[in-house]
Scaffold this motif. Structure first.
Motif, PDB file in Angstrom:
ATOM      1  N   ALA B 184       0.845  -1.187   0.000  1.00 20.22           N
ATOM      2  CA  ALA B 184       0.000   0.000   0.000  1.00 20.22           C
ATOM      3  C   ALA B 184       0.883   1.241   0.000  1.00 20.22           C
ATOM      4  O   ALA B 184       1.673   1.444   0.909  1.00 20.22           O
ATOM      5  N   LEU B 185       0.761   2.058  -1.062  1.00 21.36           N
ATOM      6  CA  LEU B 185       1.530   3.302  -1.116  1.00 21.36           C
ATOM      7  C   LEU B 185       0.550   4.456  -1.043  1.00 21.36           C
ATOM      8  O   LEU B 185      -0.543   4.383  -1.591  1.00 21.36           O
ATOM      9  N   SER B 186       0.958   5.550  -0.387  1.00 17.48           N
ATOM     10  CA  SER B 186       0.017   6.661  -0.297  1.00 17.48           C
ATOM     11  C   SER B 186       0.115   7.512  -1.562  1.00 17.48           C
ATOM     12  O   SER B 186       1.202   7.789  -2.074  1.00 17.48           O
ATOM     13  N   ILE B 187      -1.045   7.913  -2.057  1.00 18.68           N
ATOM     14  CA  ILE B 187      -1.081   8.737  -3.268  1.00 18.68           C
ATOM     15  C   ILE B 187      -0.349  10.042  -3.022  1.00 18.68           C
ATOM     16  O   ILE B 187       0.362  10.560  -3.875  1.00 18.68           O
ATOM     17  N   GLN B 188      -0.488  10.548  -1.803  1.00 20.31           N
ATOM     18  CA  GLN B 188       0.158  11.810  -1.450  1.00 20.31           C
ATOM     19  C   GLN B 188       1.677  11.709  -1.628  1.00 20.31           C
ATOM     20  O   GLN B 188       2.301  12.598  -2.205  1.00 20.31           O
ATOM     21  N   ASP B 189       2.242  10.601  -1.140  1.00 13.50           N
ATOM     22  CA  ASP B 189       3.688  10.414  -1.276  1.00 13.50           C
ATOM     23  C   ASP B 189       4.097  10.371  -2.742  1.00 13.50           C
ATOM     24  O   ASP B 189       5.062  11.017  -3.156  1.00 13.50           O
ATOM     25  N   LEU B 190       3.329   9.584  -3.516  1.00 13.25           N
ATOM     26  CA  LEU B 190       3.676   9.445  -4.932  1.00 13.25           C
ATOM     27  C   LEU B 190       3.574  10.788  -5.648  1.00 13.25           C
ATOM     28  O   LEU B 190       4.423  11.141  -6.465  1.00 13.25           O
ATOM     29  N   CYS B 191       2.524  11.567  -5.320  1.00 11.66           N
ATOM     30  CA  CYS B 191       2.352  12.864  -5.964  1.00 11.66           C
ATOM     31  C   CYS B 191       3.461  13.832  -5.555  1.00 11.66           C
ATOM     32  O   CYS B 191       3.988  14.583  -6.385  1.00 11.66           O
ATOM     33  N   THR B 192       3.805  13.813  -4.264  1.00  9.97           N
ATOM     34  CA  THR B 192       4.883  14.682  -3.795  1.00  9.97           C
ATOM     35  C   THR B 192       6.156  14.402  -4.583  1.00  9.97           C
ATOM     36  O   THR B 192       6.824  15.314  -5.076  1.00  9.97           O
ATOM     37  N   LEU B 193       6.463  13.107  -4.699  1.00 10.77           N
ATOM     38  CA  LEU B 193       7.647  12.700  -5.444  1.00 10.77           C
ATOM     39  C   LEU B 193       7.557  13.176  -6.894  1.00 10.77           C
ATOM     40  O   LEU B 193       8.503  13.750  -7.444  1.00 10.77           O
ATOM     41  N   GLY B 194       6.381  12.971  -7.486  1.00 15.04           N
ATOM     42  CA  GLY B 194       6.190  13.357  -8.885  1.00 15.04           C
ATOM     43  C   GLY B 194       6.323  14.854  -9.086  1.00 15.04           C
ATOM     44  O   GLY B 194       7.015  15.311 -10.007  1.00 15.04           O
ATOM     45  N   VAL B 195       5.687  15.637  -8.205  1.00 12.93           N
ATOM     46  CA  VAL B 195       5.749  17.095  -8.327  1.00 12.93           C
ATOM     47  C   VAL B 195       7.197  17.570  -8.195  1.00 12.93           C
ATOM     48  O   VAL B 195       7.670  18.387  -8.989  1.00 12.93           O
ATOM     49  N   SER B 196       7.910  17.017  -7.208  1.00 15.37           N
ATOM     50  CA  SER B 196       9.293  17.454  -7.009  1.00 15.37           C
ATOM     51  C   SER B 196      10.130  17.185  -8.246  1.00 15.37           C
ATOM     52  O   SER B 196      10.877  18.050  -8.721  1.00 15.37           O
ATOM     53  N   ILE B 197       9.994  15.984  -8.777  1.00 10.17           N
ATOM     54  CA  ILE B 197      10.789  15.636  -9.953  1.00 10.17           C
ATOM     55  C   ILE B 197      10.397  16.526 -11.132  1.00 10.17           C
ATOM     56  O   ILE B 197      11.255  17.036 -11.863  1.00 10.17           O
ATOM     57  N   GLY B 198       9.085  16.782 -11.271  1.00  9.93           N
ATOM     58  CA  GLY B 198       8.624  17.668 -12.339  1.00  9.93           C
ATOM     59  C   GLY B 198       9.203  19.067 -12.209  1.00  9.93           C
ATOM     60  O   GLY B 198       9.675  19.650 -13.187  1.00  9.93           O
ATOM     61  N   VAL B 199       9.194  19.589 -10.982  1.00  6.58           N
ATOM     62  CA  VAL B 199       9.713  20.940 -10.752  1.00  6.58           C
ATOM     63  C   VAL B 199      11.189  21.017 -11.118  1.00  6.58           C
ATOM     64  O   VAL B 199      11.640  21.955 -11.784  1.00  6.58           O
ATOM     65  N   VAL B 200      11.938  20.002 -10.704  1.00  2.37           N
ATOM     66  CA  VAL B 200      13.368  19.989 -11.002  1.00  2.37           C
ATOM     67  C   VAL B 200      13.598  19.952 -12.508  1.00  2.37           C
ATOM     68  O   VAL B 200      14.454  20.658 -13.051  1.00  2.37           O
ATOM     69  N   LEU B 201      12.787  19.149 -13.194  1.00  2.00           N
ATOM     70  CA  LEU B 201      12.913  19.022 -14.643  1.00  2.00           C
ATOM     71  C   LEU B 201      12.625  20.367 -15.328  1.00  2.00           C
ATOM     72  O   LEU B 201      13.367  20.807 -16.205  1.00  2.00           O
ATOM     73  N   VAL B 202      11.534  21.008 -14.905  1.00  3.23           N
ATOM     74  CA  VAL B 202      11.173  22.298 -15.496  1.00  3.23           C
ATOM     75  C   VAL B 202      12.276  23.319 -15.262  1.00  3.23           C
ATOM     76  O   VAL B 202      12.666  24.068 -16.163  1.00  3.23           O
ATOM     77  N   LEU B 203      12.822  23.304 -14.038  1.00  2.00           N
ATOM     78  CA  LEU B 203      13.885  24.242 -13.705  1.00  2.00           C
ATOM     79  C   LEU B 203      15.107  24.008 -14.588  1.00  2.00           C
ATOM     80  O   LEU B 203      15.738  24.946 -15.081  1.00  2.00           O
ATOM     81  N   TRP B 204      15.410  22.717 -14.797  1.00  2.00           N
ATOM     82  CA  TRP B 204      16.575  22.382 -15.625  1.00  2.00           C
ATOM     83  C   TRP B 204      16.358  22.887 -17.050  1.00  2.00           C
ATOM     84  O   TRP B 204      17.239  23.504 -17.642  1.00  2.00           O
ATOM     85  N   LEU B 205      15.165  22.642 -17.594  1.00  2.00           N
ATOM     86  CA  LEU B 205      14.865  23.101 -18.951  1.00  2.00           C
ATOM     87  C   LEU B 205      14.974  24.622 -19.027  1.00  2.00           C
ATOM     88  O   LEU B 205      15.504  25.173 -19.988  1.00  2.00           O
ATOM     89  N   PHE B 206      14.467  25.283 -17.993  1.00  2.00           N
ATOM     90  CA  PHE B 206      14.512  26.749 -17.952  1.00  2.00           C
ATOM     91  C   PHE B 206      15.962  27.252 -18.018  1.00  2.00           C
ATOM     92  O   PHE B 206      16.290  28.131 -18.805  1.00  2.00           O
ATOM     93  N   PHE B 207      16.835  26.652 -17.196  1.00  2.00           N
ATOM     94  CA  PHE B 207      18.220  27.125 -17.182  1.00  2.00           C
ATOM     95  C   PHE B 207      18.960  26.757 -18.462  1.00  2.00           C
ATOM     96  O   PHE B 207      19.855  27.459 -18.899  1.00  2.00           O
TER      97      PHE B 207
END
Lengths: 235, 342
Positions: B184-207
């Motif tokens: 059993a995995l919490s959706i919140q945990d998975l989303c947090t992980l996903g959002v963080s990775i997405g943010v990092v990716l967007v930031l990388w593309l931006f730079f």
């Protein structure tokens, strides 16, 4: 015709030390003008005064308008590209990123200008993703010229492009400067210790001594001048 | 001119060699890559063998990704100005309070979150302009002390405005668990992980790909040369603070539903973020994120399986990691080390 660049009685200082004691010079559109002089004569400072990277006083007019209190970043915007001592290479960035930064003040696509850059410097195209700091000294100087070209300036300020380069590379660099001047209509103000080569490509020349203009005139005349020959050309 | 061609050819060959080696270069050295791979294999095998291990790993990675975002905010400012922003945690705390206030006033979660990010960005830029700018060019100690002052001001202001009681901020994501096989995995945990990775990716593309991103890098690396090509260095630094504030706000919005919101919530979090940033190498954005993930997973697993550590001794363990890294590899996992030519 008003000159493209005009310095009237420009003084500049580093803290309490005065480096320029009232330099006046003019650069006409389409010319290559060189400023010669020994170490510490104020050559680099003259360029810094123009791009306002040193505190200055006196009048500097570009295209008839005073540069006044413009900050260095807006000097680039009016069409002056300054390749500083040390070439201003972004060593940690790639060759292409250096070129993109050159075009920072401009809008629109860069494709055409990149193609032009590649026609002058064919090696740049295949090495565009390489880190600029890994280039040789001569290549970094060429990259600096290419970066300045990307800015599409009306006036190019070049600080000792010959520094640290082998004689044969120096002549290649100056050859390109002459080409940019001829084919792209870029006006050039180049500061040099290597009077010999500078006088070959320049139309006009100024000789600085301890922060003052000691001599000026057409390059051809200066080459014949006894004291210039003895002090700067070495024969 | 023939000689010139030969010389250029030689130059080319030398640089081609440099180019090939540059091509093979990883952002970290081989032992570090090996270590990280080993850690991943360890997490993978553990997760396959035990459901609890998998659960704890994922929730550790989720928490770790928020450390990573805060660490990234620290790295952004550090790279631009060599200043360690000690107020980063309190800035994130303040953002979280703003979100709480907006939700309290009746805004739905997503509009409140987006508005919070905007306010945080403006706030970050404002802080740089009004508080950091006047001490620019002063010694580093001066600037760091100013950030301590900022820490105190934000801390005091939050207590004064919102009082010290624990506020509850809802999560933007469902807290329901999902089942993968028996785990059993919490959706919140998975989303947090996903959002963080997405943010990092967007930031990388931006730079990497935008003009402003490139200008920000140039301004951080070579301010004098950047000015000469027309980059307004001062504004780029302010923009960096704005982005750091946004990163902090995102981290805050994801942490607070779990940790509860109090002015002091973010003090230990800043410590974790520091540990993560130092673990990765203060200079390296990728390092900060990897450092955060590794630290989060490690702390959660240690806390779960070493009962004497529990949840109370996690901070000291993080500080021990910090100390160990500084002793063994001061440049961090991804750092290059400083070489100064004299």
């Amino acid at each position: 015709m008003t000159p493209l660049l005009e310095l009237v009685n420009v003084e500049a200082r580093y803290g309490p030390v005065k480096a320029l004691h009232g330099v006046s010079l003019t650069v006409d559109e389409g010319q290559i003008v060189t400023v010669l002089g020994a170490n510490g004569a104020g050559k680099t400072t003259t360029l810094r005064a123009i791009s306002h990277t040193v505190s200055r006083s006196g009048e500097i007019r570009f295209d008839g308008r005073s540069l006044g209190r413009r900050l260095p970043e807006s000097v680039a915007k009016v069409g002056i590209a300054h390749v500083p001592d040390g070439r201003g290479t972004f060593a940690e960035l790639t060759v292409l990123e250096n070129l993109r930064l050159g075009a920072y003040t401009r809008r629109g696509p860069l494709k055409d200008d990149l193609d032009r850059v590649h026609s002058y410097f064919p090696w740049i195209e295949e090495r565009r993703d390489q880190q600029a700091g890994l280039l040789s000294g001569g290549e970094q100087q060429m990259l600096a010229l290419a970066r300045a070209f990307m800015q599409r300036p009306r006036l190019l300020l070049l600080d000792e492009p010959s520094l640290g380069l082998a004689p044969i590379v120096v002549s290649h660099v100056f050859q390109i400067v002459a080409e940019l001047n001829e084919h792209e209509g870029m006006t050039v103000l180049v500061v040099e210790q290597n009077a010999n080569i500078a006088l070959q490509v320049a139309d006009q020349a100024y000789v600085l001594e301890v922060g003052r203009v000691a001599l000026s005139g057409a390059s051809a005349d200066l080459r014949e001048n006894e004291s210039v020959r003895k002090s700067y050309l070495g024969y | 001119m023939a000689l010139a061609q030969i010389i250029r050819r030689l130059d080319l060959e030398r640089n081609e060699k440099a180019a090939t080696t540059a091509h093979l270069r990883l952002p970290a050295s081989w032992p570090v890559v090996f270590l990280l791979l080993a850690f991943c294999v360890f997490l993978g095998i553990g997760s396959l063998r035990s459901g609890q291990f998998a659960q704890q790993t994922v929730s550790g990675l989720a928490t770790g990704s928020t450390f990573g975002l805060l660490a990234l905010a620290l790295v952004l400012i550090y790279r631009a100005t060599e200043v360690v922003n000690l107020a980063q945690g309190q800035m994130a705390m303040f953002s979280a309070y703003i979100a709480w206030q907006l939700i309290h006033w009746g805004l739905p979660w997503w509009p409140a979150a987006i508005l919070t990010l905007l306010i945080s960005f403006v706030g970050g830029v404002g802080i740089e302009r009004l508080i950091i700018r006047p001490v620019e060019g002063h010694s580093l100690v001066t600037v760091v002390i100013v950030t301590i002052g900022l820490f105190l001001v934000l801390d005091g202001a939050a207590t004064w405005i919102w009082s010290g009681i624990v506020r509850y901020v809802p999560s933007g994501f469902s807290t329901r668990p999902v089942r993968f096989g028996g785990v059993a995995l919490s959706i919140q945990d998975l989303c947090t992980l996903g959002v963080s990775i997405g943010v990092v990716l967007v930031l990388w593309l931006f730079f990497q790909y935008t003009k402003v991103g490139l200008a920000m890098r140039a301004a951080a690396l070579r301010p004098a040369a950047a000015r000469l090509v027309g980059v307004r260095v001062g504004w780029m630094l302010a923009l960096g603070w704005g982005l750091a504030a946004v990163l902090g706000a995102i981290a805050g919005l994801m942490i607070v539903p779990v940790a509860g919101l109090q002015p002091s919530t973010f003090q230990p979090l800043l410590m974790y973020a520091f540990a993560a940033a130092v673990l990765g190498g203060l200079e390296s954005p990728a390092g900060a994120v990897v450092g955060g993930l590794a630290l989060g997973a490690m702390l959660n697993l240690i806390g779960t399986y070493w009962s004497f550590v529990g949840s109370i001794l996690r901070l000291p363990v993080a500080l021990a990691v910090l100390l160990a890294v500084l002793l063994i590899r001061p440049a961090g996992l991804f750092g290059r080390g400083t070489v100064r030519k004299v």
